[in-house]
Design a protein around this motif. Structure first.
Motif, PDB file in Angstrom:
ATOM      1  N   ILE A 351      17.397 -52.930 -67.196  1.00  0.00           N
ATOM      2  CA  ILE A 351      18.164 -51.694 -67.423  1.00  0.00           C
ATOM      3  C   ILE A 351      19.400 -51.743 -66.546  1.00  0.00           C
ATOM      4  CG2 ILE A 351      18.150 -49.179 -67.246  1.00  0.00           C
ATOM      5  CD1 ILE A 351      15.187 -49.219 -67.786  1.00  0.00           C
ATOM      6  N   ASP A 352      20.564 -51.596 -67.162  1.00  0.00           N
ATOM      7  CA  ASP A 352      21.837 -51.671 -66.451  1.00  0.00           C
ATOM      8  C   ASP A 352      22.577 -50.350 -66.616  1.00  0.00           C
ATOM      9  OD1 ASP A 352      24.178 -52.364 -65.208  1.00  0.00           O
ATOM     10  OD2 ASP A 352      24.419 -54.275 -66.273  1.00  0.00           O
ATOM     11  N   GLY A 353      22.978 -49.774 -65.475  1.00  0.00           N
ATOM     12  CA  GLY A 353      23.732 -48.526 -65.516  1.00  0.00           C
ATOM     13  C   GLY A 353      25.179 -48.710 -65.869  1.00  0.00           C
ATOM     14  N   ASP A 354      25.694 -49.928 -65.856  1.00  0.00           N
ATOM     15  CA  ASP A 354      27.074 -50.198 -66.224  1.00  0.00           C
ATOM     16  C   ASP A 354      27.220 -50.127 -67.742  1.00  0.00           C
ATOM     17  OD1 ASP A 354      29.698 -50.994 -66.272  1.00  0.00           O
ATOM     18  OD2 ASP A 354      29.235 -53.132 -65.990  1.00  0.00           O
ATOM     19  N   THR A 355      28.268 -49.464 -68.191  1.00  0.00           N
ATOM     20  CA  THR A 355      28.468 -49.319 -69.638  1.00  0.00           C
ATOM     21  C   THR A 355      28.690 -50.659 -70.312  1.00  0.00           C
ATOM     22  OG1 THR A 355      30.822 -48.929 -69.223  1.00  0.00           O
ATOM     23  CG2 THR A 355      29.384 -46.987 -69.408  1.00  0.00           C
ATOM     24  N   ALA A 357      27.287 -53.410 -69.262  1.00  0.00           N
ATOM     25  CA  ALA A 357      26.034 -54.175 -69.057  1.00  0.00           C
ATOM     26  C   ALA A 357      26.308 -55.596 -68.562  1.00  0.00           C
ATOM     27  CB  ALA A 357      25.218 -54.201 -70.346  1.00  0.00           C
ATOM     28  N   GLN A 382      17.534 -52.481 -72.017  1.00  0.00           N
ATOM     29  CA  GLN A 382      17.481 -51.078 -72.433  1.00  0.00           C
ATOM     30  C   GLN A 382      18.499 -50.267 -71.642  1.00  0.00           C
ATOM     31  OE1 GLN A 382      15.718 -49.846 -74.871  1.00  0.00           O
ATOM     32  NE2 GLN A 382      14.361 -51.584 -75.308  1.00  0.00           N
ATOM     33  N   PRO A 383      18.963 -49.135 -72.218  1.00  0.00           N
ATOM     34  CA  PRO A 383      19.881 -48.256 -71.491  1.00  0.00           C
ATOM     35  C   PRO A 383      19.138 -47.429 -70.445  1.00  0.00           C
ATOM     36  CG  PRO A 383      19.375 -47.324 -73.622  1.00  0.00           C
ATOM     37  CD  PRO A 383      18.715 -48.683 -73.594  1.00  0.00           C
ATOM     38  N   PRO A 384      19.869 -46.778 -69.514  1.00  0.00           N
ATOM     39  CA  PRO A 384      19.211 -45.947 -68.501  1.00  0.00           C
ATOM     40  C   PRO A 384      18.379 -44.816 -69.088  1.00  0.00           C
ATOM     41  CG  PRO A 384      21.458 -46.429 -67.848  1.00  0.00           C
ATOM     42  CD  PRO A 384      21.307 -46.930 -69.253  1.00  0.00           C
ATOM     43  N   SER A 385      18.706 -44.357 -70.283  1.00  0.00           N
ATOM     44  CA  SER A 385      17.937 -43.269 -70.905  1.00  0.00           C
ATOM     45  C   SER A 385      16.495 -43.678 -71.169  1.00  0.00           C
ATOM     46  CB  SER A 385      18.610 -42.833 -72.207  1.00  0.00           C
ATOM     47  OG  SER A 385      18.701 -43.939 -73.106  1.00  0.00           O
ATOM     48  N   VAL A 406      21.500 -48.415 -61.641  1.00  0.00           N
ATOM     49  CA  VAL A 406      21.129 -47.210 -62.383  1.00  0.00           C
ATOM     50  C   VAL A 406      21.499 -45.996 -61.523  1.00  0.00           C
ATOM     51  CG1 VAL A 406      19.247 -45.922 -63.445  1.00  0.00           C
ATOM     52  CG2 VAL A 406      19.281 -48.434 -63.570  1.00  0.00           C
TER      53      VAL A 406
END
Length: 769
Positions: A351-355, A357, A382-385, A406
């Motif tokens: 999971i990467d918080g950077d848009t 990635a 996967q996204p942070p969500s 994240v």
């Protein structure tokens, strides 16, 4: 003639009586001589009972596995006996000689025998009774000598045993048992590693009350060369079927001389899905495959060397590996085993918080490079969500989790991550500039969660360099994650640039005991000494924390080749937290925990053995609540050697055998599964160097010790006998010999000499022709 015949008729009964008495006396002399030559002392016990003297004899048998030493040394009286070829066999011979002598000695003799391994196991199991630890406890010795038959059938234990529990227990027993005289015999091999500093032994024996005579029976011979395999284990890696695994085997030379051209013979025992039942007629139920031998060209005295070989297995499940050395003075440490649990390709969560990635891209490209390279990990980006609705059930399918910059971690996500790591999952943090420090400290360290090595402080810029020192250097635990770079040193990190990273503060752990506090280990340091990469354990899992992100704003590390090494090593470390152990110590409890949904509550355990047929032990499981909330109850199968000794079970020796044992488990659908278990001995007893007896005696002062070799002890006891009976037989023999001579003279005819008169004397020739 009539006169002679009449005289014979009148005297013949008296003549025959004298001849009969003479014959009986001569038969008695022969019988007494035969009895004395045979060492007959059968009347000693009766004389002793009349005297009423009671003597308590206590024998401590050191049965640690070094007593299996077959070094020959000086010949012993029992050298032709197979059992006496080992030091423990000589100890048993000394016990047998003592018992035989006491069976014929005067007085009442009571015998107590205790094996050191049994006393130590009872002590570990919480037992305190000396009577429970003793094989014989204050038993009166009888003339038949059958009292020690069961002990004579024992062998040296495969455990490394401390004598202190045995000495403590016999001290208590001797002090509590009234006797006119007390003797303590310690039959041991007196190795340097145990007896060079014997103050602990002396402290136990100084508690003896009264006058106790101590005899130290030395059962060992001058040691011959001994090599030992001290470890065999698969290298820390992603253990996946179809991916080669490096196995390391370590050999140590315990001898005082170097050795050359030693072959290590290796073999693999494969347990495919087709192995559904235990075969008691074979040593292993799996398929045995021999591997090429590894040669050690030279090994100096006291040197330890590690060799590596590869194992390639395409079937999933647990398999076994065995390494062995040629025979030498001590056989038990020449073979060592381990298991290799192989899983199928498994997913890792990224999971990467950077848009953009960018960090997820770096991780995925290392773990799944494509082409013909197979790492065994499949990254799932996967996204942070994804974390908002994360639960233990959603995280459990992932073998490792990578969280890159994240921004925030919610309470639900923190709770799920905490449970995931505690049950053996691996978690890696990459904390970049988007990280919300307050949120992380509150959720990841609150509620007794220790998902961070410490509290996050403010980011700190790296000072301007004043020398050629690189921005990043190796920490105290760098070998854990950067072992391939250790030979190069910090120069391998010279191209890594670092501008700033998060500061770590001491976590607020409240009243948490020191034993439960997570210990932070620094893998990489900044130039100013602050940590850059840390590692700590949490429950059964591990957490790696990198105090910088992977987007390139704080560091260029993702573009450096060392990042590939670090990530592959980190992934292997995170995976191994959930992997089952590759071996167990033989004196530890055998525990198997299974899901009650997938398996039945009945199982069989087959101990390791070199002989067929193997005898399985049936075990019923105890159903217990899972330690994790929301999970099904678990089945716990357990065999504890310490508890078995306390309860007096007879198959403890089978449980303690080193080697490959097997579980026979039954699934809920009725299918069988065979799982190998590697049981190994503790390292250390292969050191066979002897201690100096004079130094031991000096440490025991003012207590007086008398050392005697097992061969001299045997000679002393075989020639000893009952003094009362011996004197009686000698006196009786002298009396009967005197009677026999008297009867012989009485029964024969002797002419009385006649006195010569002066008339009958011959004339003197002196002076007369």
């Amino acid at each position: 003639m009539d006169f002679l015949l009449a005289s014979y008729r009148k005297q013949k009964k008296w003549i025959r009586l004298r001849q009969l008495l003479l014959l009986l006396s001569r038969i008695a002399v022969a019988a007494l001589l035969i009895a004395m030559l045979c060492g007959w002392t059968g009347g000693g016990r009766r004389f002793g009972l009349l005297g009423g003297t009671t003597t308590h004899h206590v024998v401590v048998l050191d049965d640690s596995y070094s007593m299996g030493d077959v070094s020959i040394g000086a010949a012993t009286p029992l050298a032709s006996d197979e059992a006496a070829k080992t030091a423990y066999g000589r100890a048993l011979g000394a016990l047998q000689d003592l018992t035989r002598r006491l069976a014929s000695d005067d007085g009442i003799h009571q015998l107590t025998v205790i094996r050191a391994s049994r006393a130590a196991m009872i002590n570990r199991g919480g037992g305190e009774s000396a009577d429970a630890a003793a094989d014989l406890s204050v038993q009166t010795i009888t003339s038949d000598g059958r009292l020690i038959n069961r002990i004579m059938s024992t062998q040296s234990s495969p455990t490394r045993t401390d004598l202190v529990p045995a000495l403590d227990q016999v001290t208590e027993l001797i002090n509590a048992t009234p006797a006119d005289a007390k003797y303590l015999y310690i039959a041991s091999d007196f190795r340097e590693r145990d007896w060079a500093s014997s103050e602990r032994y002396a402290a136990s024996m100084r508690n003896l009350d009264g006058n106790v005579t101590v005899r130290m029976i030395d059962c060992a011979a001058p040691p011959e060369p001994n090599l030992a395999i001290t470890d065999i284990s698969p290298a820390q890696d992603v253990w996946v079927a179809g991916v080669p695994v490096v196995v390391r085997v370590t050999v140590k030379n315990y001898s005082a001389t170097p050795v050359k051209n030693v072959a290590i013979v290796n073999r693999v025992i494969r347990y495919s899905s087709d192995v559904v039942n235990i075969d008691p007629t074979r040593q292993f139920s799996g398929e045995v495959e021999s591997l090429p031998a590894i040669m050690i060209e030279q090994l100096a005295a006291g040197e330890e060397i590690t060799k590596s070989f590869q194992v390639f297995i395409t079937q999933t499940g647990s398999h076994a590996i065995e390494a062995s050395l040629p025979d030498d003075a001590l056989a038990i440490d020449n073979v060592r085993t381990c298991t290799l649990p192989l899983s199928d390709v498994e997913k890792v969560l990224v999971i990467d918080g950077d848009t953009e990635a960018r960090g997820a891209y770096h991780i995925a490209s290392v773990l799944n490079p494509g082409s013909q390279v197979r790492i065994g990990a499949v990254p799932d980006i996967q996204p942070p969500s994804f974390l908002r609705s994360a639960t233990l059930e959603t995280l459990a399918p992932y073998r490792a989790i990578y969280l890159v910059d994240v921004p925030e971690i919610g309470e639900n996500a923190a709770d799920a991550l905490s449970k995931y790591v505690q049950r053996g999952g691996g978690l890696a943090w990459f904390l970049g500039p988007n990280t919300n420090r307050e949120s992380y400290n509150q959720t990841l360290l609150g509620q007794s969660r220790y998902l961070l090595p410490g509290s996050l402080g403010q980011p700190i810029e790296l000072p301007v360099p004043t020398d050629a020192k690189p921005d990043v250097g190796l920490g105290e635990s760098s070998s854990t994650l950067l072992a391939p770079l250790e030979s190069i040193g910090e120069s391998a990190l010279a191209l890594i640039g670092l501008s700033q990273s998060w500061r770590l503060d001491e976590p607020q752990l409240g009243d948490l005991p020191d034993s439960q506090r997570p210990r932070m280990r620094v893998v990489l340091n900044r130039r100013d000494g602050l940590p850059f990469v840390t590692l700590h354990d949490y429950g059964r899992g591990r957490v790696i924390t990198v105090l910088s992100g992977l987007d390139g704003s704080w560091t260029n590390w993702p573009g450096d080749p060392t990042f590939v090494v670090f990530l592959l090593q980190s992934n292997a470390l995170l995976w191994s937290g959930a992997a089952p152990p590759t071996h167990r110590m033989i004196d530890d409890a055998i525990v198997k925990v299974l899901s009650s949904r997938d398996y039945t509550a009945e199982a069989m355990y087959v101990p390791a053995t070199d002989e067929s047929p193997r005898v399985p032990i049936e075990i019923a499981a105890n159903e217990q609540e899972s330690s994790l909330v929301g999970e099904d109850p678990v089945l716990e199968f357990k065999l504890d050697p310490n508890d078995m000794v306390i309860e007096g079970e007879d198959n403890v020796a089978e449980i303690l055998r080193p080697g490959i044992s097997e579980w026979m488990l039954t699934r809920s659908d009725g299918r069988g599964t065979v799982v190998p278990v590697a049981s190994v001995i503790r390292v250390g007893d292969g050191e066979l160097e002897r201690a100096d007896q004079a130094e031991i005696a000096q440490q025991f002062l003012p207590m007086e010790l008398k050392f005697v070799s097992s061969s001299a002890w045997s000679e002393q006891n075989q020639t000893a006998g009952s003094s009362t009976m011996t004197l009686l037989l000698l006196g009786l023999l002298a009396a009967i010999l005197a009677a026999e001579q008297t009867l012989a003279y009485w029964a024969t005819y002797h002419v009385k000499p006649t006195k010569l008169t002066s008339a009958s004397k011959p004339a003197s020739l002196g002076g007369q022709a």
